[in-house]
Design an enzyme around this catalytic site. Structure first.
Site, PDB file in Angstrom:
ATOM      1  N   GLU A   1      -8.253   2.153   1.343  1.00  0.00           N
ATOM      2  CA  GLU A   1      -8.493   3.090   0.236  1.00  0.00           C
ATOM      3  C   GLU A   1      -8.722   2.255  -1.027  1.00  0.00           C
ATOM      4  O   GLU A   1      -7.841   2.120  -1.873  1.00  0.00           O
ATOM      5  CB  GLU A   1      -7.331   4.058   0.067  1.00  0.00           C
ATOM      6  CG  GLU A   1      -7.634   5.182  -0.903  1.00  0.00           C
ATOM      7  CD  GLU A   1      -6.483   6.145  -1.088  1.00  0.00           C
ATOM      8  OE1 GLU A   1      -6.656   7.117  -1.843  1.00  0.00           O
ATOM      9  OE2 GLU A   1      -5.406   5.946  -0.488  1.00  0.00           O
TER      10      GLU A   1
ATOM     11  N   HIS B   1      -3.367   5.209   6.194  1.00  0.00           N
ATOM     12  CA  HIS B   1      -4.178   5.049   4.992  1.00  0.00           C
ATOM     13  C   HIS B   1      -4.811   3.672   5.114  1.00  0.00           C
ATOM     14  O   HIS B   1      -4.110   2.657   5.130  1.00  0.00           O
ATOM     15  CB  HIS B   1      -3.294   5.076   3.747  1.00  0.00           C
ATOM     16  CG  HIS B   1      -2.785   6.413   3.362  1.00  0.00           C
ATOM     17  ND1 HIS B   1      -1.980   7.175   4.184  1.00  0.00           N
ATOM     18  CD2 HIS B   1      -2.954   7.140   2.217  1.00  0.00           C
ATOM     19  CE1 HIS B   1      -1.679   8.301   3.567  1.00  0.00           C
ATOM     20  NE2 HIS B   1      -2.255   8.309   2.382  1.00  0.00           N
TER      21      HIS B   1
ATOM     22  N   GLN C   1       4.859   4.258   1.823  1.00  0.00           N
ATOM     23  CA  GLN C   1       4.053   4.249   0.601  1.00  0.00           C
ATOM     24  C   GLN C   1       4.094   2.898  -0.114  1.00  0.00           C
ATOM     25  O   GLN C   1       3.097   2.459  -0.690  1.00  0.00           O
ATOM     26  CB  GLN C   1       4.562   5.342  -0.347  1.00  0.00           C
ATOM     27  CG  GLN C   1       3.926   5.362  -1.721  1.00  0.00           C
ATOM     28  CD  GLN C   1       2.509   5.907  -1.723  1.00  0.00           C
ATOM     29  OE1 GLN C   1       2.307   7.094  -1.672  1.00  0.00           O
ATOM     30  NE2 GLN C   1       1.529   5.014  -1.767  1.00  0.00           N
TER      31      GLN C   1
ATOM     32  N   HIS D   1      -5.086  15.674   6.570  1.00  0.00           N
ATOM     33  CA  HIS D   1      -4.524  14.650   5.669  1.00  0.00           C
ATOM     34  C   HIS D   1      -4.027  15.300   4.388  1.00  0.00           C
ATOM     35  O   HIS D   1      -4.811  15.767   3.558  1.00  0.00           O
ATOM     36  CB  HIS D   1      -5.577  13.590   5.331  1.00  0.00           C
ATOM     37  CG  HIS D   1      -5.001  12.405   4.619  1.00  0.00           C
ATOM     38  ND1 HIS D   1      -4.768  11.202   5.247  1.00  0.00           N
ATOM     39  CD2 HIS D   1      -4.597  12.231   3.335  1.00  0.00           C
ATOM     40  CE1 HIS D   1      -4.257  10.342   4.378  1.00  0.00           C
ATOM     41  NE2 HIS D   1      -4.139  10.950   3.207  1.00  0.00           N
TER      42      HIS D   1
ATOM     43  N   ASP E   1      -5.839  16.138   1.041  1.00  0.00           N
ATOM     44  CA  ASP E   1      -5.116  14.977   0.519  1.00  0.00           C
ATOM     45  C   ASP E   1      -4.071  15.374  -0.520  1.00  0.00           C
ATOM     46  O   ASP E   1      -2.881  15.168  -0.305  1.00  0.00           O
ATOM     47  CB  ASP E   1      -6.086  13.929  -0.034  1.00  0.00           C
ATOM     48  CG  ASP E   1      -5.445  12.561  -0.236  1.00  0.00           C
ATOM     49  OD1 ASP E   1      -4.280  12.384   0.166  1.00  0.00           O
ATOM     50  OD2 ASP E   1      -6.108  11.670  -0.788  1.00  0.00           O
TER      51      ASP E   1
ATOM     52  N   HIS F   1      -0.333  15.334   1.419  1.00  0.00           N
ATOM     53  CA  HIS F   1       0.937  14.767   0.955  1.00  0.00           C
ATOM     54  C   HIS F   1       1.791  15.912   0.422  1.00  0.00           C
ATOM     55  O   HIS F   1       1.765  16.214  -0.774  1.00  0.00           O
ATOM     56  CB  HIS F   1       0.696  13.713  -0.118  1.00  0.00           C
ATOM     57  CG  HIS F   1       0.041  12.479   0.408  1.00  0.00           C
ATOM     58  ND1 HIS F   1       0.763  11.379   0.833  1.00  0.00           N
ATOM     59  CD2 HIS F   1      -1.256  12.178   0.618  1.00  0.00           C
ATOM     60  CE1 HIS F   1      -0.077  10.450   1.275  1.00  0.00           C
ATOM     61  NE2 HIS F   1      -1.316  10.923   1.155  1.00  0.00           N
TER      62      HIS F   1
END
Length: 427
Positions: free
Chosen positions: A213, A210, A152, A57, A309, A59
């Site tokens: 969260e 996701h 997103q 995971h 992450d 970005h």
């Protein structure tokens, strides 16, 4: 003659004095005390030889953008999302590619040779998608980069997101992503899970969302994700990332949920460095740490990985691509301090994420790719304790990176001239 022979290695399962023979980029034999002619022989000197680290995971489109256009002052998830929204119009493909390639250099130096990166598809230009597909092509000789189409701004909250997500998949993005807790309502979140899982089933793709969260114990989209996985026959192909609301959920509800997740073969990625940084921001004391219930999930037979992450981006100002730092933080937050539990944390940054990514030929068995890392440690627990130096990093039997052993020169009366922090057993 072999291409490469590694001798006197300790393996993560505890075997010592092992030799690994390599021919044509693959491991051909793993045996105790094997001696054979080879073009290159490496004496591991009893150090730990591990399969490479894997980050399930990340970005990469946002990495190394810290401070652009400003710093996240509140340290919250929502300000980070807002910051990323401010930055998106000013992004260029060249800058995205260069930052991502620089991070991949860091990763290789840390023995991290496979990464699953979520890529934001809500920019109508799909600039980040184009950039990371280019990065994926460039790094392919030395790093496996798997991309997730990540809405997103919300698959339904952004009215064009589903169309843009499908465009990203058509361009070559590998995995269907989602963010149900960011939709406008719980109902929209549940609907987004349904639609995205149906899309993945239709296309024969993996899913990584996701999910929950949040500190809200009523954010229960993992329940919907589990149901849709069963309904659509996606067992073993679906990952729930973060799941931080589980930290705050009622224990009775979790006691029902975990067996259902195990039945659906849901995979889980917890991101300890980021989860404990972003969660609990609204608490006074006691403060919730937010990391999901890793030991309980492992006890139910779920495949659990620990992910990085973020590194130096709108959500997190630190990080270096060191998966042993991730394992160490996960160990501490989850209080996984038994010998067996600490080894589980090592597995959570190696074999478990490799399973989640469905990596081909991963491991230290004959027939696997000759991808491995020689660590300055004698076992996985010591590797985590020391965040061990990556002495040598190999892919397909070729040396990619090396780092001198960590030592300190000492000037102490009656003591050795140097130390390396390894705990050597007497005798």
């Amino acid at each position: 003659m072999l291409d490469l022979l590694v001798t006197h290695a300790t393996l993560p399962d505890g075997r010592t004095g092992m030799s690994i023979a390599v021919q044509n980029g693959r491991i051909t034999e793993v045996a105790f005390g094997l001696e054979a002619p080879a073009h290159q022989t490496v004496d591991a000197q009893g150090q730990l030889l591990s399969p490479p680290f894997v980050d399930a995971h990340f970005h990469m489109d946002a990495t190394l953008s810290y401070g652009l256009p400003r710093v996240n002052q509140s340290g919250t998830l929502l300000e980070g999302i807002a910051l990323w929204g401010e930055l998106k119009p000013d992004l260029t493909q060249e800058a995205l590619v260069q930052r991502a390639l620089a991070y991949c250099d860091w990763a290789v130096g840390k023995g991290l040779l496979a990464i699953r990166s979520h890529v934001d598809i809500c920019d109508p230009r799909l600039l980040a998608v184009e950039a990371l597909l280019e990065v994926k092509h460039q790094v392919a000789p030395y790093l496996d980069l798997q991309l997730v189409a990540f809405p997103q701004d919300g698959a339904l909250r952004d009215p064009q997101a589903m169309q843009k997500l499908q465009r990203a998949l058509d361009m070559g993005v590998d995995v269907v992503g989602g963010i149900p807790h960011f939709e406008r309502t719980m109902a929209d979140g549940a609907l987004s899970v349904k639609l995205l899982c149906e899309l993945a089933a239709e296309r024969g793709l993996l899913v990584d969302m996701h999910c929950d969260e949040s500190d809200d114990p009523m954010s229960r989209h993992i329940e919907t994700l589990t149901y849709e996985t069963q309904r659509l026959g996606l067992q073993g192909r679906v990952t729930g990332s973060h799941l931080t609301s589980m930290h705050s959920m009622d224990n009775y509800f979790v006691s029902k949920l975990l067996p259902l997740m195990a039945e659906a073969q849901i995979h889980v990625v917890s991101n300890p460095l980021i989860n404990i940084t972003l969660q609990g921001r609204g608490d006074t004391y006691p403060k919730r740490r937010g990391m999901t219930r890793v030991p309980e999930m492992l006890a139910h037979g779920l495949t659990v990985a620990l992910g990085q992450d973020c590194v130096m981006d709108p959500w997190y100002s630190l990080g270096s691509g060191d998966m042993l730092e991730v394992a160490s933080m996960g160990l501490h937050v989850a209080q996984m301090t038994s010998q067996a539990a600490m080894r589980q944390c090592f597995d959570a940054v190696t074999v478990n994420p490799a399973k989640i990514l469905h990596l081909d030929g991963y491991g230290l068995e004959p027939g696997c790719w000759a991808d491995f890392v020689l660590l300055q440690a004698q076992d996985p627990v010591e590797a985590i304790r020391l965040r061990a130096t990556r002495l040598q990093v190999y892919r397909r039997g070729q040396l990619l990176a090396q780092t001198p052993a960590a030592t300190a020169s000492l000037h102490l009366p009656g003591r050795p001239a140097q130390t390396d922090w390894l705990l050597r057993k007497a005798g």
